[in-house]
Design a protein around this motif. Structure first.
Motif, short mmCIF file in Angstrom:
data_model
loop_
_atom_site.label_atom_id
_atom_site.label_comp_id
_atom_site.label_asym_id
_atom_site.label_seq_id
_atom_site.Cartn_x
_atom_site.Cartn_y
_atom_site.Cartn_z
N MET A 1 7.48 3.25 9.50
CA MET A 1 6.36 3.13 8.63
C MET A 1 5.96 2.01 8.02
SD MET A 1 6.13 7.09 7.58
CE MET A 1 4.37 7.30 7.10
N THR A 2 6.95 1.27 7.38
CA THR A 2 6.57 0.04 6.81
C THR A 2 6.09 -0.99 7.47
OG1 THR A 2 8.93 0.54 5.32
CG2 THR A 2 7.84 -1.73 5.38
N ALA A 3 6.65 -0.78 9.12
CA ALA A 3 6.03 -1.76 9.94
C ALA A 3 4.50 -1.73 10.08
CB ALA A 3 6.67 -1.92 11.27
N ASP A 4 3.96 -0.50 10.28
CA ASP A 4 2.71 -0.05 10.23
C ASP A 4 1.99 -0.64 8.98
OD1 ASP A 4 2.92 1.23 12.43
OD2 ASP A 4 2.93 3.45 11.58
N CYS A 5 2.61 -0.55 7.61
CA CYS A 5 1.91 -1.05 6.40
C CYS A 5 1.60 -2.61 6.67
CB CYS A 5 2.96 -0.55 5.29
SG CYS A 5 2.79 1.19 5.01
N ALA A 6 2.63 -3.29 7.28
CA ALA A 6 2.56 -4.62 7.37
C ALA A 6 1.24 -5.06 8.32
CB ALA A 6 3.83 -5.40 8.05
N ASP A 7 1.10 -4.16 9.42
CA ASP A 7 0.01 -4.34 10.35
C ASP A 7 -1.30 -4.01 9.65
OD1 ASP A 7 1.46 -5.05 12.57
OD2 ASP A 7 1.51 -3.33 13.42
N TYR A 8 -1.12 -3.02 8.87
CA TYR A 8 -2.42 -2.59 7.96
C TYR A 8 -2.99 -3.82 6.96
CZ TYR A 8 -5.48 -0.01 4.60
OH TYR A 8 -6.57 0.39 3.74
N GLU A 9 -1.87 -4.55 6.38
CA GLU A 9 -2.10 -5.50 5.82
C GLU A 9 -2.86 -6.77 6.37
OE1 GLU A 9 -2.13 -7.56 1.88
OE2 GLU A 9 -1.82 -5.34 2.67
N VAL A 10 -2.29 -6.97 7.85
CA VAL A 10 -2.97 -7.91 8.68
C VAL A 10 -4.61 -7.52 8.63
CG1 VAL A 10 -2.98 -9.02 10.71
CG2 VAL A 10 -0.79 -8.52 9.62
N TYR A 11 -4.46 -6.44 9.02
CA TYR A 11 -6.02 -5.55 9.30
C TYR A 11 -6.73 -5.91 7.92
CZ TYR A 11 -9.54 -1.78 9.77
OH TYR A 11 -10.60 -1.12 9.93
N ARG A 12 -6.33 -5.81 6.72
CA ARG A 12 -7.08 -5.65 5.67
C ARG A 12 -7.42 -7.04 5.17
NH1 ARG A 12 -6.42 -5.61 -0.08
NH2 ARG A 12 -4.19 -6.32 0.24
N THR A 13 -6.20 -8.03 5.16
CA THR A 13 -6.60 -9.40 4.50
C THR A 13 -6.28 -10.53 5.69
OG1 THR A 13 -4.10 -9.59 4.05
CG2 THR A 13 -5.52 -8.60 2.42
N GLY A 14 -5.82 -10.46 6.65
CA GLY A 14 -5.60 -11.30 7.76
C GLY A 14 -4.28 -11.87 7.48
N LYS A 15 -3.43 -11.45 6.80
CA LYS A 15 -2.08 -11.97 6.30
C LYS A 15 -1.10 -11.37 7.09
CE LYS A 15 -3.29 -14.26 1.95
NZ LYS A 15 -3.19 -14.38 0.54
N TYR A 16 -0.09 -11.97 7.65
CA TYR A 16 1.15 -11.25 8.42
C TYR A 16 2.05 -11.52 7.20
CZ TYR A 16 4.65 -9.58 11.38
OH TYR A 16 5.75 -8.98 11.85
N VAL A 17 2.50 -10.69 6.67
CA VAL A 17 3.66 -10.70 5.74
C VAL A 17 4.56 -9.61 5.40
CG1 VAL A 17 2.42 -12.05 3.91
CG2 VAL A 17 2.01 -9.81 3.73
N PRO A 18 5.31 -9.48 6.68
CA PRO A 18 6.33 -8.19 6.71
C PRO A 18 7.67 -8.53 5.57
CG PRO A 18 6.73 -10.00 8.58
CD PRO A 18 5.24 -10.13 7.78
N GLY A 19 7.88 -9.57 5.36
CA GLY A 19 8.82 -9.79 4.39
C GLY A 19 8.43 -9.30 2.97
N LEU A 20 7.00 -9.56 2.64
CA LEU A 20 6.73 -9.12 1.46
C LEU A 20 6.68 -7.29 1.43
CD1 LEU A 20 3.45 -10.25 -0.49
CD2 LEU A 20 3.70 -7.74 -0.10
#
Length: 299
Positions: free
Chosen positions: A184-203
């Motif tokens: 589910m954390t990976a889904d949250c990272a994809d959602y951040e890309v969707y929301r801001t355009g930034k891919y930040v899985p480490g964050l």
């Protein structure tokens, strides 16, 4: 202890090397549509935690769930088996019977469910079964689990059979809600890309891990406060100590009540968790378009 340390260090090193080898081919910015590494600062952490509702709810769910399961510490388990059930060796004999079946049940549940649905089903099932276990320890006679307290020999009466069955099922449900948070954390990272355009899985991983560990670190304190309220101010309960109603209720609360509180928080968090199956399909389509656009710009 030396043998345990040596085995743990060697196995950990081997598995780490395997993980690095496995991840290396995929650890390339062009796979994620970023084109270049994204620099992350404190401001980015705050912005994500403030505005990414998915990671907010996931952190709430996972941290309270972890706090509940961590409250069932080794000291609490010793108090349950050595003090209340009356045998130091009983715990190891019982644990050996439930470990493998619990893992199998957890795997079967997760393999058939989606992520959000799995969290909901795991939480509801865990609430029911942990409530049944709490009632069993409060109303039943745990001393009947062993026919010989000195050896911890198992006595196959109603209490032991119910305890084993309920514990296996509870571990299966708990495993669902506890282990599903990683994907589910990976889904949250994809959602951040969707929301801001930034891919930040480490964050995402760092933010989730920090809050999760911060909250769960309070678990030993919960058990310590409970024991002190029951009159054990200089030592934890051990075999031979008097079993008062307060101690029995306190141990049951730490072993099952805290887990149930965490599971209720799971249900509340999932009520406001925005990443449904349909939403994730929309997000994945949008992320794919972002990747294609960035790759075309970098070509």
């Amino acid at each position: 202890m030396h043998t345990l340390w040596l085995m743990t260090a060697i196995m950990s090193a081997c598995f780490t090397v395997i993980a690095v080898i496995s991840i290396t081919p995929k650890d390339r910015p062009e796979f994620f549509g970023t084109g270049k590494p994204v620099k992350v600062g404190i401001k980015d952490y705050w912005d994500t935690l403030k505005n990414n509702r998915a990671i907010q709810m996931l952190v709430l769910s996972a941290s309270t769930d972890k706090l509940g399961s961590s409250a069932k510490s080794s000291a609490v388990m010793v108090a349950m088996f050595a003090c209340i059930a009356g045998s130091n060796l009983l715990q190891s004999n019982v644990t050996g019977l439930v470990t493998i079946p619990s893992t199998i049940v957890c795997f079967l549940f997760i393999s058939r469910l989606g992520q959000r649905k799995a969290m909901l089903i795991g939480s509801v099932g865990g609430l029911v079964i942990n409530g049944a276990l709490a009632a069993l320890w409060l109303l039943g006679d745990p001393t009947t689990m062993t026919s010989n307290p000195a050896t911890g020999a198992l006595n196959w009466g109603y209490f032991l059979i119910l305890y084993l069955v309920l514990t296996i099922i509870a571990a299966g449900f708990q495993g669902i809600s506890g282990n599903i948070v990683i994907p589910m954390t990976a889904d949250c990272a994809d959602y951040e890309v969707y929301r801001t355009g930034k891919y930040v899985p480490g964050l995402m991983g760092t933010l989730f891990s920090f809050v999760d560990k911060l909250v769960s670190s309070f678990a030993p304190m919960v058990a310590g406060i409970m024991f002190s309220m029951c009159g054990f101010t200089d030592h934890n309960p051990v075999m031979g100590d008097p079993v008062t109603p307060g101690l029995r209720m306190g141990v049951v609360f730490c072993a099952y009540g805290m887990i149930m509180i965490g599971l209720v928080c799971n249900l509340i968090a999932m009520k406001f968790y925005p990443l449904t199956k349909e939403k994730m399909e929309e997000i994945q389509d949008e992320v794919a378009q972002i990747k294609m656009k960035t790759m075309a710009e970098n070509a």
